[in-house]
Motif scaffolding. Structure first.
Motif, PDB file in Angstrom:
ATOM      1  N   LEU A   1     -32.665 -14.230 -30.308  1.00 14.68           N
ATOM      2  CA  LEU A   1     -32.686 -15.314 -29.339  1.00 14.68           C
ATOM      3  C   LEU A   1     -31.435 -15.191 -28.483  1.00 14.68           C
ATOM      4  O   LEU A   1     -30.315 -15.231 -28.986  1.00 14.68           O
ATOM      5  N   LEU A   2     -31.622 -15.009 -27.165  1.00 18.21           N
ATOM      6  CA  LEU A   2     -30.511 -14.687 -26.278  1.00 18.21           C
ATOM      7  C   LEU A   2     -29.874 -15.918 -25.696  1.00 18.21           C
ATOM      8  O   LEU A   2     -28.678 -15.922 -25.398  1.00 18.21           O
ATOM      9  N   HIS A   3     -30.663 -16.949 -25.499  1.00 15.25           N
ATOM     10  CA  HIS A   3     -30.163 -18.062 -24.699  1.00 15.25           C
ATOM     11  C   HIS A   3     -30.977 -19.301 -25.027  1.00 15.25           C
ATOM     12  O   HIS A   3     -32.104 -19.190 -25.501  1.00 15.25           O
ATOM     13  N   GLU A   4     -30.400 -20.442 -24.755  1.00 11.58           N
ATOM     14  CA  GLU A   4     -31.105 -21.681 -25.066  1.00 11.58           C
ATOM     15  C   GLU A   4     -30.766 -22.729 -24.022  1.00 11.58           C
ATOM     16  O   GLU A   4     -29.618 -22.840 -23.598  1.00 11.58           O
ATOM     17  N   TRP A   5     -31.760 -23.472 -23.579  1.00 13.75           N
ATOM     18  CA  TRP A   5     -31.535 -24.552 -22.606  1.00 13.75           C
ATOM     19  C   TRP A   5     -32.175 -25.826 -23.128  1.00 13.75           C
ATOM     20  O   TRP A   5     -33.323 -25.785 -23.607  1.00 13.75           O
ATOM     21  N   THR A   6     -31.458 -26.919 -23.043  1.00 13.97           N
ATOM     22  CA  THR A   6     -32.098 -28.207 -23.305  1.00 13.97           C
ATOM     23  C   THR A   6     -32.594 -28.737 -21.972  1.00 13.97           C
ATOM     24  O   THR A   6     -31.848 -28.753 -20.994  1.00 13.97           O
TER      25      THR A   6
END
Ligand SMILES: Nc1ncnc2c1ncn2[C@@H]1O[C@H](COP(=O)(O)OP(=O)(O)O)[C@@H](O)[C@H]1O
Ligand SMILES: [Mg+2]
Lengths: 250, 267
Positions: free
Chosen positions: B233-238
């Motif tokens: 998992l490279l990136h996460e946005w809420t």
């Protein structure tokens, strides 16, 4: 639209009847006895046969043989087909044998069948079952191979037991293909039936044809041919309807 | 279970500090002898949260979903569902595939109720099951079509039925693998808002696998981007854009650009 739908198939039948009439007129010119092959004579004989009991008895015997042959073929072909579809090992070791056996006309087994099984119903059952087992087996195997993978995933996501998976997914999932196999099998059985009944039995439509020939009752013979065609058409229609019903296709 | 739509803001607030329904730690997986599809991957999904798993095709999203759903065993790591280690698919999780994959020999109601009476499902009476089936069919707007067969349904209706089949299991977590990518654009948009609507009303969490950035932004509370080889998992946005998100084009556009940038950086 409706009119045209009926008109075209009907016109084909009428054309064939006309050709039949013309042919018999020509043949009667060569051999006078051939006049009894004509459509009108045949129709008269057919009417008489339909009103009597004899033809119906032969039809009943033949249909019973079809049912037994098909039943045996289903009993053998479905499990073998499932096994072929599920096990690459079984499939690879049996495919050449099946393809080989499938291409032997069932009728070529006739002398052998009579020798081993004696005269009577047994060799006819054998020949019919032998003819019918291949399309059922091969279609069942194809059905297993074509099962929607998501159905199996769905079953697994429900933690289905092996039995639940087979009963609720695999068997109903391949039923359409089995019914396709049954339809092909009925077509083959019906073709093999008549010659198979020409040997060592004393009832059935095949026997009736030979008997009519020996009695020189050519209109009866022609009538029997029509009955065979019509019954075959009905059987095929029934198999097709069953297939459609199962899939609830429009 | 069938209560009317709660305030969307409330639902999201509830998700933010809710306990996890699914918690995966240190997952690795390989198909046979091939190199690992993903490794050292951790992901947790909170109750009632909609998480979009975004990534290019072939990056391992479907494989990850299968491992998370308990349909494939990870080589390393563990998946906890409602705080217990998951050894088999949990009865309170449900799947929706890209194809509706309805059983053509069963009518719509029987498709929706499929498997509810299986041996390893929670034991329920027939009346309770029928009630669930009815509620699920109503939730996807197909009441009155119970007797229809799959061959008679349009693609959109079939996918609604598949969604109802998942809802009938009263899932705590819905796994959906590109469920709308086979649908036409208009039906897809309808299904996206239907999904958000039912997930909120049924208090369910969802993991939505997609390769469509807009779909992720419109539907999800949180977006995770998967990529790399082996995958991680490279990136996460809420996503805290209020719903309906179509009404906030600037915020959607900004997030879209951020995700596109991360995608470009990843490849
Ligand atoms: N059954 C399988 N056996 C071997 N390799 C597989 C299998 N299924 C998928 N793969 C491979 O695993 C990788 C990830 O596939 P998948 O999870 O389907 O990706 P995605 O869903 O993101 O498109 C791909 O490289 C694919 O070729
Ligand atoms: Mg995929």
């Amino acid at each position: 639209m409706m009119g045209a739908n009926l008109l075209l198939p009907l016109s084909g039948l009428v054309l064939a009847a006309l050709a039949w009439a013309a042919g018999s007129v020509w043949l009667a010119g060569v051999t006078p006895i051939a006049a009894s092959f004509a459509p009108l004579e045949t129709a008269r004989a057919l009417l008489a046969l339909l009103q009597g009991a004899e033809l119906w008895e032969h039809v009943a015997v033949s249909l019973e043989r079809v049912a037994v042959g098909l039943g045996v073929a289903l009993l053998l072909g479905t499990p073998l087909g499932v096994l072929t579809g599920l096990s690459p090992l079984f499939s690879r070791s049996t495919t050449p044998l099946f393809q080989f056996a499938r291409m032997i006309s069932p009728l070529s087994w006739m002398p052998l069948a009579v020798m081993v099984l004696g005269v009577g119903n047994a060799p006819v059952y054998f020949l019919l079952a032998f003819a019918a087992v291949w399309p059922i087996l091969l279609n069942t195997a194809a059905g297993v191979a074509q099962l929607d993978k998501n159905w199996l995933l769905l079953a697994r996501s429900l933690s289905a037991t092996r039995r639940e998976t087979i009963v609720h997914v695999i068997l109903p999932g391949i039923t359409a293909q089995i019914l396709t196999g049954v339809r092909l099998a009925i077509g083959i059985i019906w073709i093999v039936l008549v010659p198979a009944e020409m040997l060592g039995v004393s009832a059935g439509l095949g026997y009736f044809i030979l008997d009519a020939r020996d009695r020189l009752a050519y209109s009866d013979l022609m009538a029997a041919i029509l009955v065979i065609g019509f019954l075959g058409y009905l059987l095929d229609h029934a198999a097709r309807t069953l297939h459609k019903r199962w899939l609830h296709a429009a | 279970m069938n209560s009317p739509l709660p305030e969307p803001a409330l639902a999201i607030a509830a998700a933010a500090d809710a306990p996890a329904v699914l918690e995966a730690r240190g997952l690795s997986y390989a198909h046979g002898a091939a190199g690992p599809v993903f490794s050292h991957l951790s992901l947790s999904i909170r109750r009632r949260e909609i998480v979009a798993l975004l990534g290019g095709s072939g990056c391992g999203k479907s494989t990850l979903l299968r491992v998370l759903a308990g349909l494939a065993r990870p080589a390393k790591g563990e998946v906890r569902f409602l705080d217990t280690v998951q050894a088999a698919p949990h009865p309170r999780s449900a799947l929706v595939f890209q194809q509706a994959s309805l059983l053509p020999w069963l009518n719509l109601a029987d498709n929706v109720g499929f498997g509810l009476d299986f041996a390893h499902q929670p034991q329920t009476g027939k009346a309770a099951r029928d009630e669930r089936i009815k509620a699920a069919i109503a939730a996807v707007g197909l009441a009155g079509r119970e007797g229809a067969y799959p061959a008679q349904l349009s693609g959109g209706m079939a996918q609604r039925t598949a969604l109802a089949r998942a809802l009938a299991r009263q899932p705590e977590l819905l796994f959906a693998d590109e469920p709308f990518s086979a649908l036409d654009a208009i039906t897809r948009a309808e299904m996206q808002s239907l999904l958000v609507d039912v997930v909120h009303r049924w208090h369910t969490a969802a993991l939505l696998v997609t390769h469509d950035i807009d779909e992720a932004i419109l539907v999800a509370d949180r977006i995770v981007l998967m990529g790399g080889r082996p995958g991680r998992l490279l990136h996460e946005w809420t996503v805290d854009i209020p719903r309906n998100r179509e009404d906030h084009p600037e915020a959607v556009g900004a997030l879209r650009l951020a995700i596109l940038g991360a995608l470009r950086h990843a490849s």
